[in-house]
Each structure stands twice: as structure tokens, then as C-alpha cells.
Design a protein around this motif. Structure first.
Motif, PDB file in Angstrom:
ATOM      1  N   GLN A   1      40.586  52.015  27.400  1.00 35.52           N
ATOM      2  CA  GLN A   1      39.512  51.563  26.512  1.00 35.52           C
ATOM      3  C   GLN A   1      38.687  50.459  27.170  1.00 35.52           C
ATOM      4  N   GLU A   2      39.385  49.550  27.844  1.00 31.04           N
ATOM      5  CA  GLU A   2      38.686  48.452  28.508  1.00 31.04           C
ATOM      6  C   GLU A   2      37.800  48.980  29.640  1.00 31.04           C
TER       7      GLU A   2
ATOM      8  N   MET B   1      32.309  43.240  34.477  1.00 31.76           N
ATOM      9  CA  MET B   1      32.493  44.678  34.249  1.00 31.76           C
ATOM     10  C   MET B   1      33.092  45.340  35.483  1.00 31.76           C
ATOM     11  N   LEU B   2      32.600  44.945  36.657  1.00 34.31           N
ATOM     12  CA  LEU B   2      33.136  45.522  37.887  1.00 34.31           C
ATOM     13  C   LEU B   2      34.612  45.184  38.071  1.00 34.31           C
ATOM     14  N   ASP B   3      34.969  43.934  37.795  1.00 34.47           N
ATOM     15  CA  ASP B   3      36.374  43.533  37.953  1.00 34.47           C
ATOM     16  C   ASP B   3      37.281  44.361  37.048  1.00 34.47           C
ATOM     17  N   ALA B   4      36.837  44.606  35.809  1.00 36.14           N
ATOM     18  CA  ALA B   4      37.638  45.414  34.887  1.00 36.14           C
ATOM     19  C   ALA B   4      37.796  46.834  35.407  1.00 36.14           C
ATOM     20  N   LEU B   5      36.720  47.407  35.927  1.00 41.30           N
ATOM     21  CA  LEU B   5      36.787  48.776  36.443  1.00 41.30           C
ATOM     22  C   LEU B   5      37.627  48.867  37.709  1.00 41.30           C
ATOM     23  N   ILE B   6      37.497  47.885  38.582  1.00 40.59           N
ATOM     24  CA  ILE B   6      38.278  47.924  39.827  1.00 40.59           C
ATOM     25  C   ILE B   6      39.754  47.716  39.529  1.00 40.59           C
ATOM     26  N   ASP B   7      40.075  46.842  38.574  1.00 44.63           N
ATOM     27  CA  ASP B   7      41.476  46.683  38.155  1.00 44.63           C
ATOM     28  C   ASP B   7      42.038  48.020  37.678  1.00 44.63           C
ATOM     29  N   TYR B   8      41.263  48.710  36.863  1.00 45.01           N
ATOM     30  CA  TYR B   8      41.710  50.015  36.357  1.00 45.01           C
ATOM     31  C   TYR B   8      41.776  51.032  37.501  1.00 45.01           C
ATOM     32  N   GLY B   9      40.795  50.976  38.399  1.00 47.69           N
ATOM     33  CA  GLY B   9      40.798  51.890  39.533  1.00 47.69           C
ATOM     34  C   GLY B   9      42.041  51.738  40.391  1.00 47.69           C
ATOM     35  N   TYR B  10      42.514  50.508  40.521  1.00 49.44           N
ATOM     36  CA  TYR B  10      43.749  50.285  41.283  1.00 49.44           C
ATOM     37  C   TYR B  10      44.943  50.915  40.582  1.00 49.44           C
ATOM     38  N   THR B  11      45.006  50.807  39.263  1.00 50.58           N
ATOM     39  CA  THR B  11      46.160  51.366  38.524  1.00 50.58           C
ATOM     40  C   THR B  11      46.204  52.886  38.605  1.00 50.58           C
ATOM     41  N   ILE B  12      45.050  53.536  38.787  1.00 45.42           N
ATOM     42  CA  ILE B  12      45.049  55.004  38.851  1.00 45.42           C
ATOM     43  C   ILE B  12      44.941  55.517  40.293  1.00 45.42           C
ATOM     44  N   GLY B  13      45.046  54.592  41.270  1.00 46.55           N
ATOM     45  CA  GLY B  13      45.128  55.009  42.665  1.00 46.55           C
ATOM     46  C   GLY B  13      43.815  55.223  43.378  1.00 46.55           C
ATOM     47  N   LEU B  14      42.716  54.689  42.861  1.00 45.32           N
ATOM     48  CA  LEU B  14      41.440  54.832  43.561  1.00 45.32           C
ATOM     49  C   LEU B  14      41.379  53.966  44.812  1.00 45.32           C
ATOM     50  N   ILE B  15      42.153  52.888  44.834  1.00 44.19           N
ATOM     51  CA  ILE B  15      42.273  52.074  46.044  1.00 44.19           C
ATOM     52  C   ILE B  15      43.754  51.841  46.319  1.00 44.19           C
ATOM     53  N   PRO B  16      44.167  51.808  47.599  1.00 40.47           N
ATOM     54  CA  PRO B  16      45.593  51.705  47.917  1.00 40.47           C
ATOM     55  C   PRO B  16      46.171  50.309  47.747  1.00 40.47           C
ATOM     56  N   GLU B  17      45.275  49.272  47.834  1.00 36.51           N
ATOM     57  CA  GLU B  17      45.721  47.887  47.697  1.00 36.51           C
ATOM     58  C   GLU B  17      44.740  47.120  46.837  1.00 36.51           C
TER      59      GLU B  17
ATOM     60  N   ARG C   1      28.961  48.898  29.286  1.00 31.43           N
ATOM     61  CA  ARG C   1      28.234  47.640  29.457  1.00 31.43           C
ATOM     62  C   ARG C   1      27.561  47.577  30.825  1.00 31.43           C
ATOM     63  N   LEU C   2      28.210  48.159  31.830  1.00 30.34           N
ATOM     64  CA  LEU C   2      27.629  48.148  33.172  1.00 30.34           C
ATOM     65  C   LEU C   2      26.360  48.996  33.218  1.00 30.34           C
ATOM     66  N   VAL C   3      26.378  50.150  32.546  1.00 32.20           N
ATOM     67  CA  VAL C   3      25.179  50.993  32.503  1.00 32.20           C
ATOM     68  C   VAL C   3      24.069  50.275  31.736  1.00 32.20           C
ATOM     69  N   GLU C   4      24.440  49.572  30.669  1.00 32.29           N
ATOM     70  CA  GLU C   4      23.448  48.795  29.915  1.00 32.29           C
ATOM     71  C   GLU C   4      22.872  47.672  30.791  1.00 32.29           C
ATOM     72  N   PHE C   5      23.733  47.027  31.570  1.00 28.29           N
ATOM     73  CA  PHE C   5      23.283  45.995  32.515  1.00 28.29           C
ATOM     74  C   PHE C   5      22.278  46.588  33.497  1.00 28.29           C
ATOM     75  N   ALA C   6      22.604  47.746  34.066  1.00 28.73           N
ATOM     76  CA  ALA C   6      21.727  48.379  35.051  1.00 28.73           C
ATOM     77  C   ALA C   6      20.367  48.703  34.441  1.00 28.73           C
ATOM     78  N   LEU C   7      20.354  49.108  33.187  1.00 24.81           N
ATOM     79  CA  LEU C   7      19.093  49.408  32.513  1.00 24.81           C
ATOM     80  C   LEU C   7      18.272  48.138  32.299  1.00 24.81           C
ATOM     81  N   GLN C   8      18.936  47.089  31.819  1.00 22.60           N
ATOM     82  CA  GLN C   8      18.233  45.837  31.558  1.00 22.60           C
ATOM     83  C   GLN C   8      17.673  45.219  32.837  1.00 22.60           C
ATOM     84  N   LYS C   9      18.398  45.351  33.941  1.00 18.16           N
ATOM     85  CA  LYS C   9      17.966  44.767  35.209  1.00 18.16           C
ATOM     86  C   LYS C   9      17.081  45.716  36.023  1.00 18.16           C
TER      87      LYS C   9
END
Length: 532
Positions: free
Chosen positions: A18-19, A74-90, A26-34
Motif C-alpha cells: 500500500q505504501e 516517494m523515491l525512498d519508499a519505492l526503493i525500500d519496497y524494490g529491495y524487499t521484492i528483489g529489484l536490487i541485490p543490496e 504521489r510521484l506521478v502527481e509530483f511529475a505532473l506538477q513539476k
């Protein structure tokens, strides 16, 4: 934006999922606003991010009313999740940065669209508006990591030559020992050949090469040749830009170099531009790809006052000044860029072959039967306040000897506890870029000056991080004592570092600020036909 109704997938999501979905929204909304994307790109961009993180339905809950000015949370939340699902090895800075750039690459226009927008703004609002817009894009896309740049330590210091700027650079993340070991196992880079090559645009990166999906560049012509313009990801000053050759060709200072610099400030009159020297020791860190650095910043060297002014019969509209600066600077000024180019090149060509053994300047030495050159320049070009053109030629020499094996005109060994690297373009202009290790080390020295006897004793050990500073620390203790408040000690240490930086630049100056040096400098100027 309106949210879709939750399906069966939504009812089974974990709090982490969910996070992550909330961060995507929110990141897509940020990209639109900027203005990284347009309204028509909204669903497309969200779908790309959902696919990357393994979701088939978007977030369906309530969104916060405001979006942060930076994408980092937003990026930190996504990268944290990406690590838990194996998108990055470390979960290290190196691998987080690889994923960071990939995420932001989904939220940017194609390179051609960015160039088209730049040209449109340039034509309708002017070049300053175009560069400001492009700079904002580079920040909002997280290509320029302002979250890291803001951690850099910065202060100014009055010196005999004006107000110097001092930074301790913390914006470049350090690699872990494991990552360094991994990088050593990789084959030598073939593509891109270096971090300045145009092929970096959109490149996914690897453990020994940064990801660049969020990099965009602007084409320009200099001297009827194809060059490219981008901003530095590690901005050391306002709108710190890099201008690099379209092809991977080595740095070489020639008359064409000076012609390109003058061409740039005609097209970008609100920016200065300069080049590192092209020889080892006095040159920059990347000599394999021809490039310049520029930006919108007033450096201390620009405010340096003339100490002597010369003229030449063949260039009636030009002045040559020797300015009060720790390094040896010849400042040429003219309203005619063609006149300035000829005069600047004449100085450069004369300096390349000029020797004066009385002040240890030798243009060549013979090594294994080969004539090795030692003289070159660090050139800097800007528009002057009166609308003319100004070129600073900082004289450089890369000779070594037994007393100074790292370089005669280089930071001497007593300064290596602070700085032992090359003095490049940015530092020539009066902005020190000191290694990140100094943040903690200088704080430790301040603790000793504030009475920490235990730390002072520990620093005597050869393997202690403060050991290299012991002679300097003892000097400070003898002069100022060791009972300062911590605030007083921090201020004192910073002040002394600023003064030492001024001394480091004196070491790099080929003509010293004594009577012999001043006379020798004038001998060189006179040898070219200039009169005071």
C-alpha cells in the motif's frame, strides 16, 4: 486525479505494498506538477511504474492534499519496497541510485521533446529562461541530487586575495568495500566509454557506472562542431553545467579551445565557461573526453583586482592585466572577440615554450630521448560588466623534483592532510572542494581545541584518522590554546582551513608573490611585446 475502485488484488495488499502504491501515485502527481510530464502522460507514467513494481491495479485510497517539492520521500519508499521484492541485490547507495534513476526515467519526456521545449523557450523568452527551465528539470528529475548537495559543508573565508569559498563535498556517495570488489571483477568499460559520453543519456548503469535514465542534454554548436550541454549531478555552485564534445575525443588545449569558449559566452552570455588544463598534475580528473565547465556564479577570481595593466601595439582595443590572485593570472579584455582570441592564443603559444630558470619554470624536459612539455594554461572566459569579453589565462606548470615529487606548483606535502589532489578549474577560481573525510576530521580537531585530551592522545596513534593532522593541531593549540568553546573551535578551524586553501593556491602559482616573482612575471609579459 481520480482513483480507480479497488479490485480483488487491493483487498490482499500488505501495508508495504500500500505504501509503495501510494508513493507511485504521489510521484506521478509530483511529475505532473513539476512539468516533467503532461496531463496526457499521467496514466501512462503510472502504468509504467506499476509494471516495474509488480502491480496490476493502482492505489485506491485517499491521497495527501499537497505534494512535496522534492521526489525523494516517494523515491525512498519505492526503493525500500524494490529491495524487499528483489529489484536490487543490496540496499546500498550504489544500487539504490541505479533504481532511483530508473524510476525517474519513467517520468520524463523523451530527449527530443526536452530539446524542443528548450528551443521554444529560448526563442520566446530568451536563453536565460531556457537554461533556468532546464536546470529546474534536472533538479526535479532527481538527476541533480539536491538532497545530497544540501549536506555539503560550505563557508567563506576572507584572505589577502578576497573572499574564498570552501566546501566539503558530501554529495558523491562512497562505494562499499563489497561494491569496489565487484567493480574490479567487471571488464573494462566499452559502453559508454566514460561518464561524459552522450551515450549515457538513458543508460541503465551498473555497479561501476551510474545510471542515467533521468539525464537529458541540449545540443549546441561551438566552432561549427557538435557539442552538448548538461548540468552536473554534483552541483558545486549555481547552475554548474558541463559542455562536452559530441564524440569521445581527448582534451587538448589549442586555439580552437579558446574559440569555443568565446563562442559559448556569445550564445550563453549569463554563464562563464572554463577548461581544465590538459596536462597531468595540473589538469582535470577526466582528460579522455574533451569538455568544459560553466555556470551562473561569481567566483572570487572574478573580483580580483588588477595590479598592473599592459597594452600591445597590435591590439589597440585590448588590455592585459596581472591581477591580485594567489595563482598567476593574465586577464585579457576586449569588446572584440576576434581580437581577444588572437591575443589569448598568442599568450598561450608563448607560454608553452617559455622558460625562466631563475624561478624554476622550465617549458620542457627530456625523458628517454623525448621532449616532454610542462607549460599549459587554465582558461576562463566570461562577459564583462561593460558588455565586453574577458579571458583569464591561469599559467600552469607540471614539473616535479626531488623536493616536490607530486609537483613543484602543486599543493606541497605539508598541505596534504587537507588537500593533495589536482588543483582544477573550480579551485583555480577560488572555490575549494575538499574531501568528505574532512567533515568528521575537522570536527575532531575542534574537539581537541575545546579540551578533549583523550582524543588528542588517541590521535597520536599512526592508524588514527586524526594522526595526519597532528602537526597542524599542535600549531593551533600552541597559538590558541585548548580551552576554547566548541563553537569557537569550529569557527577557528574553518578559518584556518580557508587560509590554508589560499596558501595551497599560492603553491600552485608559477610566479610567487615576492619581488623576484613579480619581476619574473613582468619579464614574460614584456617578452610578448606588451608595455605597462
Amino acid at each position: 486525479m481520480s482513483q480507480t475502485q479497488p479490485g480483488a488484488e487491493a483487498t490482499e495488499r500488505t501495508p508495504e505494498q500500500q505504501e509503495a502504491l501510494h508513493a507511485i501515485e504521489r510521484l506521478v502527481e509530483f511529475a505532473l506538477q513539476k512539468k516533467l510530464i503532461e496531463e496526457a502522460d499521467y496514466d501512462y507514467s503510472r502504468n509504467l511504474l506499476m509494471e516495474q513494481f509488480g502491480f496490476s491495479e493502482p492505489y485506491a485510497g485517499e491521497l495527501h492534499a499537497t505534494v512535496p517539492d522534492s521526489p525523494q520521500t516517494m523515491l525512498d519508499a519505492l526503493i525500500d519496497y524494490g529491495y524487499t521484492i528483489g529489484l536490487i541485490p543490496e540496499n546500498s547507495d550504489t544500487f539504490r541510485d541505479l533504481l532511483d534513476a530508473k524510476i525517474m526515467g519513467h517520468l520524463m519526456a523523451r530527449p527530443s521533446e526536452v530539446v524542443r521545449a528548450f528551443r521554444h523557450t529560448e526563442q520566446t523568452e530568451g536563453i536565460e529562461a531556457a537554461t533556468s527551465q532546464f536546470y529546474d528539470l534536472s533538479i526535479n528529475s532527481n538527476y541533480i541530487r539536491m538532497d545530497r548537495v544540501s549536506k555539503n559543508v560550505y563557508w567563506t573565508q576572507d584572505t589577502a586575495y578576497g573572499e574564498m569559498e570552501i566546501t566539503i563535498n558530501l554529495s558523491k556517495p562512497e562505494k562499499s568495500p563489497k561494491e569496489i570488489a565487484m567493480a574490479k571483477l567487471l571488464p573494462p568499460p566499452v559502453y559508454p566509454k566514460c561518464q561524459l559520453c552522450r551515450e549515457n543519456v538513458g543508460y541503465a548503469g551498473r555497479v561501476n557506472h551510474p545510471a542515467r535514465q533521468n539525464l537529458r542534454v541540449i545540443p549546441l554548436q561551438l566552432n561549427n562542431e557538435p557539442w552538448l550541454f548538461q548540468y552536473s549531478p554534483y552541483v558545486y555552485y549555481n547552475e554548474h553545467c558541463i559542455i562536452f564534445h559530441h564524440d569521445h575525443v581527448p582534451m587538448k588545449l589549442t586555439k580552437d579551445t579558446l574559440r569555443r569558449l568565446l563562442a559559448f559566452v556569445q550564445e550563453y552570455p549569463h554563464y562563464f565557461i572554463g577548461s581544465n588544463a590538459d596536462l597531468p598534475i595540473v589538469g582535470g580528473s577526466i582528460l579522455t573526453h574533451d569538455h568544459f565547465q560553466g555556470g551562473r556564479h561569481t567566483f572570487a577570481i572574478q573580483n580580483a583586482q588588477p595590479e598592473a595593466v599592459f597594452r600591445h601595439a597590435d591590439a589597440p582595443g585590448l588590455t592585459l592585466s596581472l591581477v591580485k590572485w594567489p595563482m598567476s593570472v593574465m586577464r585579457l579584455h576586449s569588446h572584440d572577440p576576434a581580437e581577444l582570441l588572437e591575443a589569448g592564443n598568442a599568450v598561450y603559444e608563448a607560454w608553452k615554450v617559455y622558460s625562466d630558470s631563475a624561478v624554476e619554470i622550465e617549458a620542457f624536459s627530456e625523458i628517454d630521448g623525448e621532449k616532454v612539455p610542462h607549460n599549459t594554461v587554465t582558461p576562463i572566459v566570461r562577459r564583462s560588466a561593460d558588455g565586453g569579453f574577458e579571458m583569464d589565462l591561469v599559467l600552469r606548470n607540471n614539473r616535479t623534483n626531488d623536493e616536490h615529487p607530486e609537483g613543484i606548483f602543486h599543493p606541497h606535502r605539508e598541505m596534504h592532510h587537507l588537500k593533495k589532489e589536482n588543483i582544477g578549474l573550480i579551485e583555480v577560481m577560488g572555490l575549494a572542494i575538499l574531501p568528505g573525510r574532512l567533515k568528521q576530521e575537522l570536527d575532531g580537531i575542534a574537539d581537541i581545541l575545546a579540551g578533549n585530551t583523550q582524543l588528542a592522545e588517541a590521535a597520536q596513534a599512526a592508524d588514527h584518522e586524526l594522526n595526519k593532522h597532528v602537526p597542524w593541531t599542535e600549531e593551533l593549540k600552541q597559538e590558541h590554546g585548548s580551552s576554547l568553546t566548541k563553537e569557537e573551535a569550529v569557527t577557528l578551524v574553518q578559518q584556518q582551513v580557508g587560509l590554508k586553501f589560499s596558501k595551497i593556491l599560492e603553491h600552485a602559482g608559477v610566479y610567487k608573490h615576492d619581488e623576484a616573482g613579480r619581476q619574473a612575471f613582468r619579464r614574460f609579459v614584456s617578452s610578448m611585446g606588451y608595455t605597462e
